[in-house]
Design a protein around this motif. Structure first.
Motif, short mmCIF file in Angstrom:
data_model
loop_
_atom_site.label_atom_id
_atom_site.label_comp_id
_atom_site.label_asym_id
_atom_site.label_seq_id
_atom_site.Cartn_x
_atom_site.Cartn_y
_atom_site.Cartn_z
N VAL A 35 0.85 -1.18 0.00
CA VAL A 35 0.00 0.00 0.00
C VAL A 35 0.89 1.24 0.00
O VAL A 35 1.86 1.31 0.74
N ALA A 36 0.60 2.21 -0.85
CA ALA A 36 1.41 3.41 -0.92
C ALA A 36 1.45 4.11 0.43
O ALA A 36 0.45 4.19 1.14
N SER A 37 2.62 4.60 0.81
CA SER A 37 2.80 5.21 2.13
C SER A 37 2.01 6.50 2.24
O SER A 37 1.91 7.29 1.31
N THR A 38 1.44 6.73 3.42
CA THR A 38 0.75 7.96 3.77
C THR A 38 1.60 8.70 4.79
O THR A 38 1.96 8.14 5.83
N LYS A 39 1.95 9.95 4.48
CA LYS A 39 2.80 10.73 5.37
C LYS A 39 1.95 11.51 6.36
O LYS A 39 1.06 12.28 5.97
N ILE A 40 2.22 11.28 7.64
CA ILE A 40 1.43 11.89 8.72
C ILE A 40 2.32 12.80 9.55
O ILE A 40 3.43 12.42 9.93
N ALA A 92 3.92 11.89 26.11
CA ALA A 92 3.35 10.55 26.20
C ALA A 92 2.41 10.28 25.03
O ALA A 92 2.46 9.21 24.41
N ALA A 93 1.54 11.25 24.71
CA ALA A 93 0.60 11.07 23.59
C ALA A 93 1.35 10.99 22.26
O ALA A 93 1.02 10.17 21.40
N ALA A 94 2.37 11.85 22.11
CA ALA A 94 3.14 11.83 20.87
C ALA A 94 3.86 10.50 20.70
O ALA A 94 3.88 9.93 19.59
N SER A 95 4.43 9.98 21.78
CA SER A 95 5.12 8.69 21.72
C SER A 95 4.15 7.57 21.35
O SER A 95 4.48 6.68 20.56
N PHE A 96 2.94 7.63 21.91
CA PHE A 96 1.93 6.61 21.61
C PHE A 96 1.55 6.65 20.13
O PHE A 96 1.43 5.61 19.47
N MET A 97 1.36 7.87 19.59
CA MET A 97 0.98 7.99 18.19
C MET A 97 2.11 7.56 17.26
O MET A 97 1.87 6.91 16.24
N LEU A 98 3.33 7.93 17.61
CA LEU A 98 4.47 7.52 16.80
C LEU A 98 4.62 6.01 16.78
O LEU A 98 4.90 5.41 15.74
N ASP A 99 4.41 5.38 17.92
CA ASP A 99 4.50 3.92 18.00
C ASP A 99 3.38 3.27 17.21
O ASP A 99 3.59 2.27 16.50
N THR A 100 2.17 3.82 17.32
CA THR A 100 1.00 3.24 16.63
C THR A 100 1.15 3.34 15.12
O THR A 100 1.00 2.36 14.39
N PHE A 101 1.45 4.54 14.62
CA PHE A 101 1.57 4.72 13.17
C PHE A 101 2.84 4.08 12.62
O PHE A 101 2.85 3.53 11.53
N GLY A 102 3.91 4.18 13.40
CA GLY A 102 5.18 3.63 12.93
C GLY A 102 5.19 2.13 12.79
O GLY A 102 5.98 1.57 12.03
N SER A 103 4.30 1.44 13.53
CA SER A 103 4.24 -0.02 13.46
C SER A 103 3.53 -0.51 12.21
O SER A 103 3.56 -1.70 11.89
N LEU A 104 2.87 0.41 11.49
CA LEU A 104 2.16 0.04 10.27
C LEU A 104 2.95 0.54 9.07
O LEU A 104 3.22 1.73 8.94
N SER A 105 3.32 -0.39 8.20
CA SER A 105 4.24 -0.06 7.12
C SER A 105 3.67 0.93 6.11
O SER A 105 4.43 1.53 5.36
N ARG A 106 2.35 1.10 6.06
CA ARG A 106 1.79 2.02 5.08
C ARG A 106 1.86 3.48 5.52
O ARG A 106 1.46 4.38 4.78
N TYR A 107 2.31 3.75 6.76
CA TYR A 107 2.39 5.11 7.27
C TYR A 107 3.84 5.54 7.48
O TYR A 107 4.66 4.78 7.98
#
Length: 380
Positions: A8-13, A21-36
Motif C-alpha cells: 500500500v502506498a505510504s501515507t505521510k502523517i 506521552a501522547a506523541a510517543s503513543f501515536m508515533l508507536d502506533t503509526f510507525g508499526s504500520l508499514s503504510r504510514y
C-alpha cells in the motif's frame, strides 16, 4: 517470495503535539504500520513557517491537549493556509467554550484522550487520503463438493481483481478460511508459520497492525492470509477470531476474496449471508450439480434472494460423441441462473500448482485464465 512485503502506498502523517506521552503513543502506533510514514513536531513549529513544509504531508494530527492552544492565533492562521490538508484533532475532554474554538478549525475528526490504539488507527484510516475503505467489497468462493477447484479459482480471482483500472490499483486481500489445511499458502508458495493460538483466546488483539503483520504479499498484486491452524475450528472463540480478522482485513481493502471450505464451520453461514457476492464452484457431474443446486437454494434462503450468487462449472471438458452432461442440462437444473463455464486446462493448472505460481504466470492466454477474468468482471 515468502517474505512479508508492503503493497500500500505510504501515507505521510505529521503529528503536532507537546504531550510527550501522547506523541510517543501515536508515533508507536503509526510507525508499526508499514503504510504510514510519521513525523513528530512540537506545536511551536506552527509559528515557524521556514522550519517545515506541511504540504509534504497527507494528513495532520493536531494535539491541543487541554485546549489552551486554541487561544493562540497562529494555530488558526496555520489552518487557514493549509485547509486542503486533512486535519484530525485529539484533546482532553474540553468545556463548551473550547469546543466552539475547536469547531473553527474545520477539522475532519476529533478523538478524546487518553488515546486507544484501535480507535486511533480507525480514525486515521478513514481520513488519510487513499486509505479509506468505505467501498470495500467481499466475495466468497465456496465449493459445492470437495476437489472442485475453488481454491485455484479464488487465487486467480484475487489476481484478476488486483489488476490496475484506469488510474487506480485496487487493494485486494485473499483470505483462506480453510484452517484445517491452509492450502492456499502451499499453492502459492506463501506458507505462514505464524501461530494463531495466542490470539484465539483474545480476538480483540486483532487490529490493522496485526493483519499487516501476518499477511503475505503476492507478486500478483494481492495479499494472502492463510494459516494451517486446525485448532481455530474447535476453539470456543474461533468464530469470533475469524470474523474479526475478516472485518479488519476488509476494512482497508477494495476487494476481499474469501476461499471458503466446503465443509461446515461455526462462521460459514454468517460469512455467506453478509458478503457482497458468492461464487459456487462445482463440476459437470450429476452428483456435483445436485450438491451445487442444494447449496444455491440454501444461499437464496440465507441471503433472501439470488442476487450476486454465481454458479461456476469448473474443470469443464467436451468430447466428441460424449454421453456426459451437456450445457443445456445444466441450464435446466439452475433455470434462471445461468452457470458460468471454466475450461479445464490440465497442463496449465498442474504446472502452476507444482511451481507454486498462479495459472496466469504459466499461460495468461489459457481458457481458464480468460474465464476467471470474466468472473472478476462480474463484481469489479
Amino acid at each position: 517470495m515468502t517474505a512479508h512485503m508492503n503493497f500500500v502506498a505510504s501515507t505521510k502523517i505529521l503529528v503536532l503535539s507537546d504531550d510527550a506521552a501522547a506523541a510517543s503513543f501515536m508515533l508507536d502506533t503509526f510507525g508499526s504500520l508499514s503504510r504510514y510514514e510519521v513525523r513528530h513536531m512540537a506545536l511551536k513549529a506552527l509559528g515557524d513557517a521556514a522550519r517545515f513544509d506541511p504540504t509534504q504531508f497527507n494528513l495532520i494530527v493536531l494535539d491541543v491537549d487541554n485546549g489552551e492552544m486554541l487561544n493562540r492565533p497562529e494555530l488558526f492562521a496555520f489552518r487557514g493556509r493549509h485547509r486542503d490538508i486533512p486535519l484530525v484533532v485529539v484533546s482532553e475532554d474540553l468545556p463548551n467554550e473550547m469546543l466552539r474554538l475547536l469547531f473553527r478549525l474545520n477539522g475532519n475528526d476529533w478523538l478524546k484522550k487518553p488515546l486507544e490504539r484501535r480507535s486511533l488507527i480507525d480514525m486515521i484510516s478513514t481520513h488519510a487520503p487513499g486509505n479509506g475503505a468505505s467501498d470495500s467489497r467481499v466475495h466468497a468462493v465456496v465449493s459445492a463438493v470437495g476437489g472442485a477447484g475453488a481454491s485455484v479459482i479464488s487465487s486467480s480471482l484475487a489476481h484478476a481483481l488486483a489488476q490496475p483500472m484506469k488510474n487506480a490499483t485496487p487493494r485486494v486481500d485473499l483470505f483462506d478460511m480453510d484452517f484445517s489445511s491452509g492450502s492456499l499458502g502451499y499453492y502459492l508458495n506463501l506458507v505462514s508459520d505464524y501461530d494463531l493460538k495466542p490470539v484465539i483466546a483474545n480476538p480483540s488483539r486483532v487490529d490493522l497492525e496485526f493483519i499487516d503483520l501476518v499477511r503475505k504479499r503476492h507478486s500478483g498484486g494481492f495479499s494472502l492470509l492463510s494459516f494451517k491452524q486446525p485448532s481455530v475450528l474447535l476453539a470456543a472463540k474461533g468464530a469470533e477470531l475469524v470474523l474479526r480478522m475478516l472485518d479488519v482485513a476488509a476494512f482497508e481493502s477494495d476487494h476481499t476474496v474469501i476461499d471458503m471450505p466446503h465443509y461446515e464451520t461455526p462462521w460459514k453461514s454468517d460469512v455467506l449471508s453478509s458478503v457482497n457476492s458468492v461464487y459456487i464452484v462445482t463440476e459437470m457431474t450429476i452428483p456435483a450439480l445436485h450438491q451445487a443446486k442444494d447449496l444455491f437454494l440454501n444461499l437464496v434462503r440465507l441471503r433472501g434472494n439470488a442476487d450476486s450468487i454465481f454458479v461456476v462449472i469448473n474443470k469443464y471438458r467436451t468430447k466428441l460423441f460424449s454421453l456426459g452432461v451437456r450445457r443445456q442440462q445444466v441450464d435446466k437444473v439452475f433455470k434462471d441462473t445461468r452457470a458460468h463455464i471454466v475450461a479445464y486446462d490440465w497442463d496449465t493448472l498442474s504446472e502452476a500448482l507444482n511451481r507454486g505460481v498462479l495459472p496466469f504466470e504459466v499461460n495468461a492466454r489459457s481458457g481458464f485464465c480468460k474465464a476467471v477474468n470474466k468472473l472478476g468482471a462480474l463484481v469489479r
